[in-house]
Structures are given as C-alpha cells and as structure tokens.
Design an enzyme around this catalytic site. Structure first.
Site, PDB file in Angstrom:
ATOM      1  N   MET A 260       0.843  -1.201   0.000  1.00  0.00           N
ATOM      2  CA  MET A 260       0.000   0.000   0.000  1.00  0.00           C
ATOM      3  C   MET A 260       0.869   1.239   0.000  1.00  0.00           C
ATOM      4  SD  MET A 260      -2.908   1.314  -0.107  1.00  0.00           S
ATOM      5  CE  MET A 260      -3.148   3.084  -0.163  1.00  0.00           C
ATOM      6  N   GLU A 295       4.723   0.774  -5.804  1.00  0.00           N
ATOM      7  CA  GLU A 295       4.246   1.594  -4.693  1.00  0.00           C
ATOM      8  C   GLU A 295       4.988   2.916  -4.628  1.00  0.00           C
ATOM      9  OE1 GLU A 295       1.566   0.579  -3.595  1.00  0.00           O
ATOM     10  OE2 GLU A 295       1.709  -1.517  -4.184  1.00  0.00           O
ATOM     11  N   GLU A 317      -4.094   3.128 -10.844  1.00  0.00           N
ATOM     12  CA  GLU A 317      -3.545   1.771 -10.873  1.00  0.00           C
ATOM     13  C   GLU A 317      -3.090   1.345 -12.269  1.00  0.00           C
ATOM     14  OE1 GLU A 317      -2.568   0.386  -8.392  1.00  0.00           O
ATOM     15  OE2 GLU A 317      -3.757   1.234  -6.752  1.00  0.00           O
TER      16      GLU A 317
END
Length: 854
Positions: A260, A295, A317
C-alpha cells in the site's frame, strides 16, 4: 436472517461533498482492545454546492463514540444520529460557512480480523485504509476527493511509532502534502530499522528506512536497492522527484494486499520485502523489485494526483502498473517482461472479461469497492496506457505526462482529465479511444487476406466476441503492430502500426513479388484476441523466422495449444516437428536464456481450456492434464541427448545473484531439469534438491519431485529445515496444494488444513493452501465435485472474519460455465450454498451473486 441487499453506488450519481476539509489533527492512545482516537477536523463550506443548508454526514463503522463537539460546543446524544455506516448532525447545529469538529472514539484493533482500518498483526499495530478503511478509525469524509493535511500524535508503549510525512519527534508526525484519508497510515511496534540514503537530482538528501521484525534485518538489502533504483528511474523517465525528507517501508505479516502506497509510509506484505538467496526464489526477487517500484511510483501517480472517486481507480492503478512494467523491462529484459505481462493478462484478465465478473476498465457501478481491485482495472488498465503511448508517440507521451503533473498536482482527478492532457498536447481527438475505459469485454480481431498481381490486401474486423457471435458495441481504436515476412525470412516492408478504428478496415500494400507471411499484433500491441487462421506450416515459419520476440513466442505457443487441444480430445498427435523446432531455440546461445526457458514452458492447463473453448470444445481438466504431461514427455525425448548438457551448462557459478542474467540461466537450467526428470526418473532433481544452495533451485526441484509422486522425503526435510520461516512455510503449503498429482491432491490439502502451522486467518497462508489447490485445474475440477465443496467450506469459514480476502478468492469459480453440465451443476450448488450463509458479507455476496447471474 440475511441482511438487506446493500445499495448500488453509481458513477452518474457522483456529487461533491457539502463541506471540504482543510486540516486534520489526530491523536491515538493505543491499546490492543480499547484504542482511543481523538480527531480535530477543520471544515469549510463547498462554494460549488449552493443547495444548503446541509447536515454534517460522516462515515464510520465499528466505532464507539465517546464525545463529539462542534466549535467547542458539546453535542448531546440526541443531537448526533449514529447508524451502522456513520453519523449525522442536523443542519441547524452545523455552521454552514465552516466549523471545527472534534470527537473521540474507541476502537478494538485486536478484534479487527478483516484487516481494514487499524488492526493488530502479531503484536504490531498497523493500518490499511484503501479503499474505505479509515472510517473504521474515526468519523470522517472517507472519500478520495477530500484531501487535507494531517498532523498525527501517537501515544503508546511501543518503541517505534510511525505515521505519514516528516517526523517532528517521537510519536509526532506532520504530512505537508494534502491527501485523502485512504492514504493515512500508522504503524507501532517493536521493530528494527534498516537505513540508507538517496540524493535526488536536485541535491536533496532523503532518508530511506525499512522497518522489520527483529531477526529480519538481513533480508532487506534487495528491497532497499530496488527502492533506490525506482527513485532514480522515476526521475530519469518521468521527471518525478521525491518530495519528503523521509521514505519508509514497513513489512507486515498479516496483510490482505501486496502493498500500500500510503504517503511516505508504504506498508508491505512481508513476502514483498524480505528476501535472502536461501529463502526467496528468483520470482520472489523479481516481484519485490516490481512492487517496490509500483508503490513508490504511486507517490505521483496516485498520491500527489489522486482519484476523484473510486470509479477512477484505473487512473492511478493502470498508469502505475504500466510504469512498473517498463521499469522491470529496463531492469531485466523487455521481451521477456512483455511475454510475462501478457501471460498474466490472459490468465487473470481475459477470463474476467469473458465471465460474469466482466466490467469496464472504469466501472460504472459497484456494491463493494473492494471487489473492483481487479485484473481489469490493473492489467487491462496498463494495456490501455500502452496503447495510448503507442498512438501518440514517445515524445508526446512524455510531454502529456509532464502537463498532467503540472496541471493536476494536488488534485483528485478523472479519466477525462487524463485524456484531456493528451488531446491538448497531441492535437488528437481521443473520444473514440476513451471507449477502452467504457466498454467491457475483450475485442476479437478477425483477419482476411488477399494477394493478387503484387497487391496485398489485409482486412481486419472487430465485430465478434470470442465465440464468434456478433456483438453490438462501438468500434474501438485498436493499434495493430504488423510485420511482413518473405519466404526467406526477410522483411520486404517496414513494420507498421495499422489503426483499426472501424468495425472493418482494409489495408492495401503494393509492389510485392509474393504474398507475405504477416506477423500481426507484434509486441501484443492491444489487449485483444486475434482470430487469424493459419496452418501449421505458417505458424512454424513464424516460430522459426519472426524477428519480433513476442510473436516468435506466440507462434510457438499457438502450435503447442493446437497440439494439446487435439491430444486432450483424444486424437493421436505426433509433436516431433514442434519438439525439433523447440530444440533449435533451446540450444541457440544467441537468445536470452530466460526467453529460451519461456519457449520450453508449455501453456498452462487453464490456457489450454480457454483455447479449447475458442475451438468450440468443452474442456476436460483431467484430459488436459494428461495431454500436457504427454507432450512434455515427447519434447523431453526429442531433446534427450541435449538436456543433460544444457542443464550443466546453465549452472551459475559463484555466489547467488538475483540479477537478470543469473536468473535467466537458472530459469533455462530448471526448464531443462523439468524435461530431464521425465527421462531419468527424477534422479537429477533428487540430486539438485539435496545439494541446492539457493531457494530457487531447491524449490523447483521439490516441485518436480512432488509432481512426479516422489517427494515424500523432500517434503518432510523441507518442513524441518524451514518451519521457523513463515514465508518459506507458505511455499511449503502452496507447492503441495498446487503440484500434488490430481488423484491425491484433495487428501493432501485436507490433511494440511489440519496442520498445526496452517494459520488460516493469515491471508498469505490461506491463499497458499486453499488458493494453491483451487488454481490447480485437474485437482479442483475433479469429476466428483469434492474439490468445489472443500473450497466452499473454507470460503464460508473465512468470510466471517475476512470478507475482502474471501471475496477475491471466490474468483476461482469465475470460469465455471466453460465446463460440462455435470461440473456446472456441482459448482452452482456450492455457490448457492455460500450465498445462503446467514451472515454472508456484502463483499462476498456481491461476487457470488454475479457468478450465479452471469
């Protein structure tokens, strides 16, 4: 009693909030079961909303409200209306121009088994707030278009107290950049730190820190190196420089996702950080490199510029996956990377597009946003970026990206904002191209050829689906990279990008002396299914002569698929010609060893099933398994005299290195070993297993032994050697679930489900065993249906604790309608059993409902 059907959220209903947030002060008093969170939030009116006065509506779940006030005035219990999804304060109590909201809530991190919000992982506090986890921490406008600056104070006994941004002092953090709540992060625990430094191109020094549990400090070197390479690559290729004094990564054992991108404090599943040659395979190293980059790249494509709403998820994304793919290609091999990316797309996204879970790259509605972290959003979203770059050219692409960063820094944006910068820079109208974001399904491009008197006509169509049925969809813009080969393998015409932007289009080429062999969709220039009728001679010609490495591999794969499908349907097939061509490529020292290894790897059982479906046949998983084994043996016999030498020649001398060259040599060595083991009764695999000095070779040899039914001793030895290494133990569960011969697999996984080390509440461990079994087609799709029942039992059990992981795992049933009627009945029975679970989560309920309706 089942809960009522949750509401459907629709893109067309998007509306800005009545209030924006300027600043957030958070104070955490940590306690495993009774953490207190005090929030002080400064609101101001949204001037674009002229429809007031407005209630204050805040999102919140599983929160115990202790106190609330507005502008210092305490609110009575009957002035705050709490429900399961948040709270409301009536408009007459809310100053409409702006106000300060303050509240204190109590939460239970230890009881948070869903791993969303603030939870515990083996004594460590950590958070996961994307997509809607922050509402489990405090009451808030938990939506991505609300961006604010955060100041955080953490109180607790843990020696390490981390949050986003720059460190003020122990437990105090300030993030200078506005961010949505989904990027908030907190970590607290007994952790060790590995530290390094990076100097940006403007000369700023950035401290890099990776936090791990004690004893894992020596497993961070590769992750740190990958981080520094990612930072330099983003500066060189996109002009993006890091914007804080500190960049932190934390390795967490219990995590639903891979990682994340929380601003400045990335939280990672430990399997994507920790690696040593003894515990991690080449594939693990490659994944670490790619995900670290992914990330980090989000710092600009996701953090500094974020999504207006969750329907725009592909904006961050798809773009970031495209960027990490190009980074990996630069670090390793672009041709191999492209093949691997397409293999992933076809294995995960094409079935999604063809089944009941199909949705556009930008969905138009959802019930549970967690269910849209899909291959369509990520992998197909990346393919759309690649097509856009191909259409406008490299220089224009870079100029458009520069404008995007300049124009939208600090904003929450939409796909329209992204497309508009490309239109402004290129001067092109991209309205039709935007259909890639709006239409679901995989386009099928069919081909007709005509040659007469030196003129070659190539007609391309996009008006049918994968089954050959006409479709009622608008024509999309499909770039088809095309090469033309003469009979001697030369190319009489330069490679061209043919733009198919109509239902049918004919391209004419003059002045040819003979009909060319056309090489279509080079580099897989668009995510489509190519319906191009070629006989075996034409495929073999491209296999031997095509200069495009992707299409060379594709031709070989096409030959193998045709052979395997014929074999699975019971036809007597001789694969000697194909095996002989493979031999030539396998022994060609001028080719990348990793590419040669890919050529020696037959299509997966799932890919064979898909191909059979395209041919109008119903796949039999058990027959496919046998056919694949038989063709491997045919190839092994054809290469019998070469395999021992190839296996020996590809040995990597000296200390282990995860670099591309060494990994490629190991990949070819192990591909040769897999074939050799079919001839020498696994003797070489036994020797390698017991003598391996790295996990790549040890694990590959173990896989071969288990698949051959000769791995009992090695399985026991592997467990005894690695029982204290959690990530390696995940491999131990997964390899048995995925490679045990089908007739024994169910008994093996049942027994492993009772093993003392099977912690099914840990997502990695659950995916290793249950997911490993469910993705082994011949085992999962056994004719008696017991494999379906076994997986359904576990999904029902997990859903009560972790709906997010359960819902994603339900995708293993996504292709159920491709099989025979008996298997369809057996699967639908289990899907309905799951659906009838009284406490079924809305995450899992949405997926099961779509599977049954599709």
């Amino acid at each position: 009693m089942r809960p009522s059907t949750p509401p459907t959220i629709r893109l067309v209903d998007y509306q800005q909030p009545a209030f924006w947030i300027e600043k957030v002060n958070l104070k955490f008093a940590l306690h495993p079961t009774a953490t207190k969170v005090t929030s002080e939030i400064t609101f101001h009116a949204n001037a674009d909303r002229g429809d007031g006065p407005h209630d204050l509506r805040l999102d919140g779940r599983d929160l115990k409200l202790i106190h609330a006030s507005i502008d210092g005035r305490d609110l009575a219990d009957d002035e705050v209306l709490c429900d399961a999804e948040g709270l409301s304060v009536p408009a007459d109590l809310v100053p409409q121009e702006g106000f300060t909201w303050r509240c204190t809530v109590e939460i239970n991190p230890e009881g948070n088994t869903a791993l969303e919000g603030l939870y515990m992982s083996n004594g460590m506090y950590c958070t996961q707030c994307e997509a809607q986890g922050f509402r489990k921490i405090t009451y808030y406008l938990d939506r991505p278009d609300v961006m604010a600056r955060f100041n955080v104070k953490i109180e607790g006994e843990a020696p390490v107290l981390l949050s986003n941004g720059n460190k003020i002092n122990h437990g105090s953090w300030q993030d200078p950049w506005p961010k949505p709540a989904y990027l908030f992060a907190l970590v607290a625990g007994e952790l060790e730190v590995v530290e390094d430094q990076f100097t940006t191109r403007s000369g700023r020094d950035v401290v890099l820190q990776i936090f791990v549990r004690k004893g894992d400090e020596d497993k961070c070197d590769y992750a740190m190196d990958a981080l520094k390479r990612s930072m330099r690559w983003d500066e060189e290729h996109y002009g993006r420089e890091y914007d804080l004094d500190l960049f932190m990564i934390v390795a967490v054992d219990d995590f639903n996702m891979g990682a994340m991108e929380n601003k400045g404090l990335n939280i990672f599943n430990s399997r994507l950080v920790l690696a040593t040659p003894e515990t991690a395979t080449d594939a693990n190293y490659k994944a670490i490199e790619a995900v670290i980059a992914h990330e980090y790249f989000h710092n600009w494509t996701g953090n500094r510029i974020t999504c207006r709403d969750w329907f725009q998820l592909c904006l961050k994304e798809g773009l970031t996956v495209f960027r990490d793919q190009k980074f990996s290609g630069d670090m390793r091999s672009h041709s191999v990377q492209r093949i691997e990316d397409v293999l992933t797309l076809r294995a995960r996204q094409f079935p999604e597009d063809a089944g009941p879970l199909s949705h556009p790259v930008r969905p138009e509605e959802y019930i549970e946003i967690n269910n849209f972290y899909t291959a369509t959003v990520y992998e197909k979203g990346a393919e759309v970026i690649g097509m856009l770059k191909r259409l406008v050219g490299d220089e224009t692409y870079r100029a458009a990206c520069d404008l995007y960063f300049e124009r939208h820094d600090g904003q929450a944006c939409t796909i329209e904002d992204w497309i508009r910068v490309f239109e402004d820079v290129s001067g092109q109208d991209l309205t039709q191209f935007k259909l890639w974001y709006q239409q679901n399904g995989t386009p099928v491009v069919s081909v007709d050829e005509d040659f007469s008197q030196g003129t070659y006509r190539l007609t391309l169509r996009q008006d049918a689906d994968a089954s050959g049925h006409r479709i009622d969809k608008a024509a999309q813009v499909i770039p088809v990279m095309t090469g033309f080969l003469d009979t001697d393998g030369s190319e009489p015409l330069p490679e061209q990008c043919l733009i198919l932007d109509a239902a049918e289009k004919t391209f004419v080429f003059e002045g040819l002396t003979a009909k060319p062999v056309v090489s279509l969709l080079r580099g897989f220039s668009a995510p489509v299914i190519l319906d191009h009728t070629m006989d075996s001679d034409q495929r073999m010609f491209l296999f031997k002569h095509d200069s495009d490495t992707f299409n060379k591999w594709e031709a070989g794969r096409g030959i193998a698929l045709d052979l395997l499908c014929d074999m699975a349907r019971g036809q007597l097939v001789k694969g000697a010609n194909f095996a002989d061509a493979l031999r030539t490529i396998a022994l060609d020292g001028a080719l990348d060893p990793n590419f040669r290894a890919l050529m020696l790897t037959l299509p997966s059982e799932d890919a064979i099933a898909v191909h059979m479906g395209h041919l109008g046949a119903v796949p039999d998983p058990e027959a496919i398994h046998r056919a694949r084994h038989d063709l491997k043996k045919t190839i092994a016999k054809q290469l019998a005299s070469d395999l021992p030498e190839l296996f020996a020649a590809m040995r990597v001398r000296g200390p282990y290195s995860p670099d591309a060259d060494a990994a490629g040599r190991r990949a070819l060595r192990l591909a040769a070993l897999g074939l050799l083991s079919l001839l020498d009764d696994c003797a070489a695999a036994q020797d390698l297993y017991w003598g391996a000095d790295n996990m790549t070779e040890q694990f590959a040899a173990l896989s071969i032994l288990i698949s051959a039914g000769k791995g009992a001793d090695a399985i026991d030895a592997f467990y005894k050697q690695w029982k204290d290494e959690g990530l390696v133990l995940d491999k131990w569960f997964a390899i048995q679930a995925g490679t045990t011969p089908p007739e024994a697999a169910l008994d093996v996984v049942r027994a492993l489900g009772e093993h003392g080390d099977f912690n099914w509440k840990n997502p990695n461990r659950f995916r290793s065993l249950i997911g490993g079994f469910a993705t082994a087609p011949a085992s999962f799709h056994r004719a008696d249906g017991r494999g379906y029942e076994f997986v359904a039992d576990w999904l029902i059990k997990l859903d009560a604790l972790n709906p997010q992981t359960t819902a994603r795992m339900c995708g293993v049933f996504g292709t159920w309608k491709r099989y025979d009627k008996k298997r369809q009945t057996l699967i639908s029975t289990q899907l309905r059993r799951i659906q009838k679970t009284p406490t079924l989560s809305k995450d899992t309920g949405e997926i099961i409902g779509k599977l049954l309706a599709g």
